[in-house]
Each structure stands twice: as C-alpha cells, then as structure tokens.
Motif scaffolding. Structure first.
Motif, PDB file in Angstrom:
ATOM      1  N   ALA A 187      10.693  -0.543  36.618  1.00  0.00           N
ATOM      2  CA  ALA A 187      11.231  -0.956  35.323  1.00  0.00           C
ATOM      3  C   ALA A 187      10.151  -1.537  34.425  1.00  0.00           C
ATOM      4  O   ALA A 187      10.204  -1.404  33.209  1.00  0.00           O
ATOM      5  N   ALA A 188       9.146  -2.175  35.015  1.00  0.00           N
ATOM      6  CA  ALA A 188       8.134  -2.848  34.208  1.00  0.00           C
ATOM      7  C   ALA A 188       7.280  -1.875  33.416  1.00  0.00           C
ATOM      8  O   ALA A 188       6.945  -2.113  32.263  1.00  0.00           O
ATOM      9  N   ASP A 189       6.922  -0.749  34.038  1.00  0.00           N
ATOM     10  CA  ASP A 189       6.014   0.172  33.352  1.00  0.00           C
ATOM     11  C   ASP A 189       6.580   1.580  33.212  1.00  0.00           C
ATOM     12  O   ASP A 189       5.942   2.446  32.621  1.00  0.00           O
ATOM     13  N   GLU A 190       7.768   1.806  33.779  1.00  0.00           N
ATOM     14  CA  GLU A 190       8.462   3.087  33.663  1.00  0.00           C
ATOM     15  C   GLU A 190       7.609   4.254  34.156  1.00  0.00           C
ATOM     16  O   GLU A 190       7.681   5.363  33.641  1.00  0.00           O
ATOM     17  N   ILE A 191       6.767   3.991  35.167  1.00  0.00           N
ATOM     18  CA  ILE A 191       5.973   5.066  35.757  1.00  0.00           C
ATOM     19  C   ILE A 191       6.734   5.666  36.923  1.00  0.00           C
ATOM     20  O   ILE A 191       7.172   4.958  37.810  1.00  0.00           O
ATOM     21  N   GLY A 192       6.920   6.970  36.938  1.00  0.00           N
ATOM     22  CA  GLY A 192       7.660   7.621  38.008  1.00  0.00           C
ATOM     23  C   GLY A 192       6.751   8.033  39.149  1.00  0.00           C
ATOM     24  O   GLY A 192       5.605   8.427  38.942  1.00  0.00           O
ATOM     25  N   TYR A 193       7.269   7.917  40.343  1.00  0.00           N
ATOM     26  CA  TYR A 193       6.525   8.316  41.521  1.00  0.00           C
ATOM     27  C   TYR A 193       7.367   9.305  42.315  1.00  0.00           C
ATOM     28  O   TYR A 193       8.314   8.902  42.993  1.00  0.00           O
ATOM     29  N   PRO A 194       7.045  10.617  42.268  1.00  0.00           N
ATOM     30  CA  PRO A 194       7.830  11.559  43.050  1.00  0.00           C
ATOM     31  C   PRO A 194       7.618  11.326  44.530  1.00  0.00           C
ATOM     32  O   PRO A 194       6.587  10.814  44.956  1.00  0.00           O
ATOM     33  N   PRO A 195       8.607  11.652  45.358  1.00  0.00           N
ATOM     34  CA  PRO A 195       8.522  11.425  46.801  1.00  0.00           C
ATOM     35  C   PRO A 195       7.322  12.129  47.420  1.00  0.00           C
ATOM     36  O   PRO A 195       6.874  13.167  46.948  1.00  0.00           O
ATOM     37  N   GLU A 196       6.817  11.556  48.500  1.00  0.00           N
ATOM     38  CA  GLU A 196       5.649  12.078  49.155  1.00  0.00           C
ATOM     39  C   GLU A 196       5.865  13.467  49.727  1.00  0.00           C
ATOM     40  O   GLU A 196       4.973  14.298  49.728  1.00  0.00           O
ATOM     41  N   ASN A 197       7.069  13.729  50.214  1.00  0.00           N
ATOM     42  CA  ASN A 197       7.305  15.017  50.857  1.00  0.00           C
ATOM     43  C   ASN A 197       7.671  16.112  49.856  1.00  0.00           C
ATOM     44  O   ASN A 197       7.812  17.263  50.220  1.00  0.00           O
ATOM     45  N   GLY A 198       7.858  15.723  48.593  1.00  0.00           N
ATOM     46  CA  GLY A 198       8.132  16.714  47.574  1.00  0.00           C
ATOM     47  C   GLY A 198       9.505  17.320  47.629  1.00  0.00           C
ATOM     48  O   GLY A 198       9.792  18.280  46.928  1.00  0.00           O
ATOM     49  N   GLN A 199      10.416  16.788  48.478  1.00  0.00           N
ATOM     50  CA  GLN A 199      11.737  17.387  48.617  1.00  0.00           C
ATOM     51  C   GLN A 199      12.778  16.542  47.929  1.00  0.00           C
ATOM     52  O   GLN A 199      13.545  17.016  47.123  1.00  0.00           O
ATOM     53  N   HIS A 200      12.858  15.251  48.277  1.00  0.00           N
ATOM     54  CA  HIS A 200      13.885  14.397  47.703  1.00  0.00           C
ATOM     55  C   HIS A 200      13.299  13.041  47.442  1.00  0.00           C
ATOM     56  O   HIS A 200      12.388  12.630  48.128  1.00  0.00           O
TER      57      HIS A 200
ATOM     58  N   ALA B 261      15.720   5.931  42.350  1.00  0.00           N
ATOM     59  CA  ALA B 261      15.685   4.474  42.377  1.00  0.00           C
ATOM     60  C   ALA B 261      14.790   3.931  41.278  1.00  0.00           C
ATOM     61  O   ALA B 261      13.794   4.555  40.904  1.00  0.00           O
ATOM     62  N   CYS B 262      15.163   2.782  40.760  1.00  0.00           N
ATOM     63  CA  CYS B 262      14.318   2.045  39.824  1.00  0.00           C
ATOM     64  C   CYS B 262      14.087   0.664  40.410  1.00  0.00           C
ATOM     65  O   CYS B 262      15.042  -0.048  40.754  1.00  0.00           O
ATOM     66  N   ILE B 263      12.829   0.284  40.535  1.00  0.00           N
ATOM     67  CA  ILE B 263      12.441  -0.974  41.159  1.00  0.00           C
ATOM     68  C   ILE B 263      12.122  -2.009  40.080  1.00  0.00           C
ATOM     69  O   ILE B 263      11.411  -1.721  39.119  1.00  0.00           O
ATOM     70  N   VAL B 264      12.694  -3.196  40.244  1.00  0.00           N
ATOM     71  CA  VAL B 264      12.421  -4.309  39.332  1.00  0.00           C
ATOM     72  C   VAL B 264      11.818  -5.438  40.165  1.00  0.00           C
ATOM     73  O   VAL B 264      12.548  -6.183  40.826  1.00  0.00           O
ATOM     74  N   PRO B 265      10.493  -5.570  40.169  1.00  0.00           N
ATOM     75  CA  PRO B 265       9.854  -6.629  40.963  1.00  0.00           C
ATOM     76  C   PRO B 265      10.263  -8.016  40.462  1.00  0.00           C
ATOM     77  O   PRO B 265      10.736  -8.168  39.336  1.00  0.00           O
ATOM     78  N   PRO B 266      10.086  -9.051  41.278  1.00  0.00           N
ATOM     79  CA  PRO B 266      10.400 -10.423  40.846  1.00  0.00           C
ATOM     80  C   PRO B 266       9.669 -10.773  39.557  1.00  0.00           C
ATOM     81  O   PRO B 266       8.526 -10.368  39.349  1.00  0.00           O
ATOM     82  N   SER B 267      10.332 -11.534  38.694  1.00  0.00           N
ATOM     83  CA  SER B 267       9.728 -11.924  37.420  1.00  0.00           C
ATOM     84  C   SER B 267      10.340 -13.238  36.959  1.00  0.00           C
ATOM     85  O   SER B 267      11.295 -13.739  37.556  1.00  0.00           O
ATOM     86  N   ASP B 268       9.806 -13.760  35.878  1.00  0.00           N
ATOM     87  CA  ASP B 268      10.326 -15.004  35.317  1.00  0.00           C
ATOM     88  C   ASP B 268      11.534 -14.757  34.421  1.00  0.00           C
ATOM     89  O   ASP B 268      12.147 -15.707  33.927  1.00  0.00           O
ATOM     90  N   GLY B 269      11.877 -13.503  34.181  1.00  0.00           N
ATOM     91  CA  GLY B 269      12.999 -13.176  33.321  1.00  0.00           C
ATOM     92  C   GLY B 269      14.334 -13.431  34.002  1.00  0.00           C
ATOM     93  O   GLY B 269      14.416 -13.664  35.213  1.00  0.00           O
TER      94      GLY B 269
END
Length: 321
Positions: free
Chosen positions: A308-321, A272-280
């Motif tokens: 999308a704003a900073d392109e930082i990835g966050y792997p899932p907490e459980n490390g599986q999916h 998933a890629c998250i795009v928070p609310p913005s003025d764009g």
C-alpha cells in the motif's frame, strides 16, 4: 427495529431511495438531512440523536469527510457508527474518510443486502461497546483492555465486527505496531458467473484454505466482506508480512480449484495488498489495503502482491498464482 438512523445526503432522489431502502429493511426511525450544516447543528445542539449515521461524501459547503471529523470531535458521538456513501469514482476519498473516523462505506448505487449487512455489523459493534461500558467499572474496563491489548489480536478466524472490535481494544502504541494484509479473491465480482449462494460457497472455500495455514497465536484472520479477507499481525515487518501473504496465496493455488466466468473457467486465486506498521490510523491503513488490493486484482496478474505504501506489485515467484 428501534434504532434511529440519521441520513445526510444533499440529493432529494438519494434521500428518497435511502428512506425506502431502510423502510424495507425494517428501520422506520430515520431522520434525513439534505443540508450537512443543518445536520451538524442538530447534532451539536443535541436536537438529534442516532444509533448510526449514513453520510454522503460529496456534498456542498461541508463534505462528508469534514462533517464526519466534526462529529467525531463531539464526545457523545465518538462511538456512533458512521457509514460513508460514495460513488465508485470517488473511492480515493476513503482513506481521508477513515482518517476522519468513518467505520465503513457502501458504494452507490448500493445493494440492499450489502447495506443491511454493514449496518447490522456496525450496530452490533456499537451495542457491544455500550454493553461493556454499562456493565463494567472504569478501572475494570481499563485493566481488561490493557490485558487484551498486551496479549494478542484474536487468533480465531473471525468476523468483520469482531476484527473491528479487536482493533478498537488495542492501545495506540500497539496499533502503530500492527501490520495488515488485505486479500481479495481474484476476478471481477460484477462479471463473476455465480449466484449469491455460489459466491458464498466460493468465499467459504477460500476461508477453509486460509484456515489450513498455520499462523502465530498473536495474529488474526477475518472475513471482512464479500471477497475480501483481512489479516492482522503485531510486530511483523514488511518482509515477514510478504512471506505470510505468499503462504496464503500458495495455499489457494495448490488447491487447484476453478471459478466459472461466463463460458470459461479460470483457476481460483487470491491477490494481496500489504500495509506495513505505520504511525497512521489503523482505519486509514485498512482503507489503503482495500484500495490497493482492488487495484491489484484488476490490473495485475492472478496472485499479485502489492504494498500500500508504494503500490509496487510483485508477481509470484512461480509465475502461476
């Protein structure tokens, strides 16, 4: 089909391919322009009319992004769908194209069925907008749009055309308060060992798993295209969108389904890629989300969540999916 299509591409070879493909799809009324300036002149002078425009991004003198913006500045052409034609190496220009007013895009070399589906989606949306305008007075339409905008993005699992129509009905203020999540079924779509029917079954499976996740009535979930799904939420901040994304990713992971790839199988998962609310512009946010999830799916672990704003990835907490 009676719809007129304008094709703008500076390549003779590309124009021949576009015309042949459109003819196979039943579109016989096609006006081709090699020179983007000639296309703009014909449009501005009302010499040309169209129900849909296919436009290359990379062109001399006036590129597709500038041409799209100039066409959108013309009142008569504000609602004519524009589909950008872009190479896979030029995907970075899509955000600018959507900001300029493009409705959709197709990557070259394009698949005939994919092009047909996207053209039909845009033409249906245009037809619906025309129908609403012709059947409603200005005051009634304004009240209907206002009531719809204040209420919700539709809560039903919908189509791309329906999702686009809903976004167009939102007021400018509401659009700035809209957060998006773009989901992609993990794996390389070009290497996936599956027929068209099997791929559709995989998409239906994910759609069914997504449909089991409880979502607020104000939110919307739609199948965007192929292996992409889009979720829209009003008044949701970054943390709430991330929590929502994890719910959908977990729903797929917990199903323990697998996908065949060549001689092996892998667990079914989505990123998933998250795009928070913005003025764009919402279209630009969608483009960012699509680009982000495409990148995450290729470079990150299965079930990756990125912003999308900073392109930082966050792997899932459980490390599986």
């Amino acid at each position: 089909m009676s719809q007129r299509i304008i094709a703008v591409d500076d390549s003779d070879i590309a124009q021949d391919f576009i015309n042949a493909t459109l003819s196979d799809l039943g579109f016989e009324d096609v006006v081709s322009f090699i020179d983007p300036r000639a296309a703009l002149s014909a449009i501005e002078s009302d010499e040309a009319t169209a129900d849909l425009i296919l436009m290359d991004i990379m062109m001399p003198d006036i590129d597709g992004i500038e041409l799209c913006a100039r066409i959108r500045a013309l009142e008569k052409w504000s609602d004519v769908p524009i589909i950008m034609l872009t190479s896979r190496t030029d995907m970075g220009s899509l955000s600018e194209a959507f900001l300029a007013g493009a409705n959709d895009y197709v990557t070259k070399p394009f698949n005939r069925i994919e092009l047909q589906a996207r053209m039909r989606s845009c033409l249906r949306l245009k037809s619906e907008l025309d129908r609403r305008r012709s059947g409603e007075s200005r005051g009634i339409r304004r009240r209907a749009v206002q009531a719809f905008s204040e209420a919700t993005v539709p809560s039903l699992f919908g189509s791309k055309a329906g999702f686009q129509g809903s976004l167009m009905s939102l007021s400018s203020a509401m659009q700035k308060d809209l957060g998006l999540i773009v989901f992609k079924i993990d794996g390389d779509r070009e290497q996936l060992d599956a027929t068209g029917t099997q791929r559709q079954e995989l998409q239906r499976l994910v759609a069914g798993l997504f449909g089991k996740v409880d979502i607020p009535a104000r939110d919307s979930l739609a199948h965007w295209e192929d292996d992409l799904f889009v979720y829209g939420s009003l008044h949701a901040d970054r943390a709430q969108l991330e929590a929502r994304a994890r719910q959908f990713i977990s729903a797929v992971a917990e199903a323990s389904a697998s996908v065949k790839e060549g001689w092996t199988s892998r667990p079914l998962s989505v990123s998933a890629c998250i795009v928070p609310p913005s003025d764009g512009a919402v279209a630009a946010s969608l483009a960012q989300g699509i680009q982000g999830v495409e990148t995450a799916g290729k470079t990150g672990a299965a079930g990756t969540i990125c912003f999308a704003a900073d392109e930082i990835g966050y792997p899932p907490e459980n490390g599986q999916h």
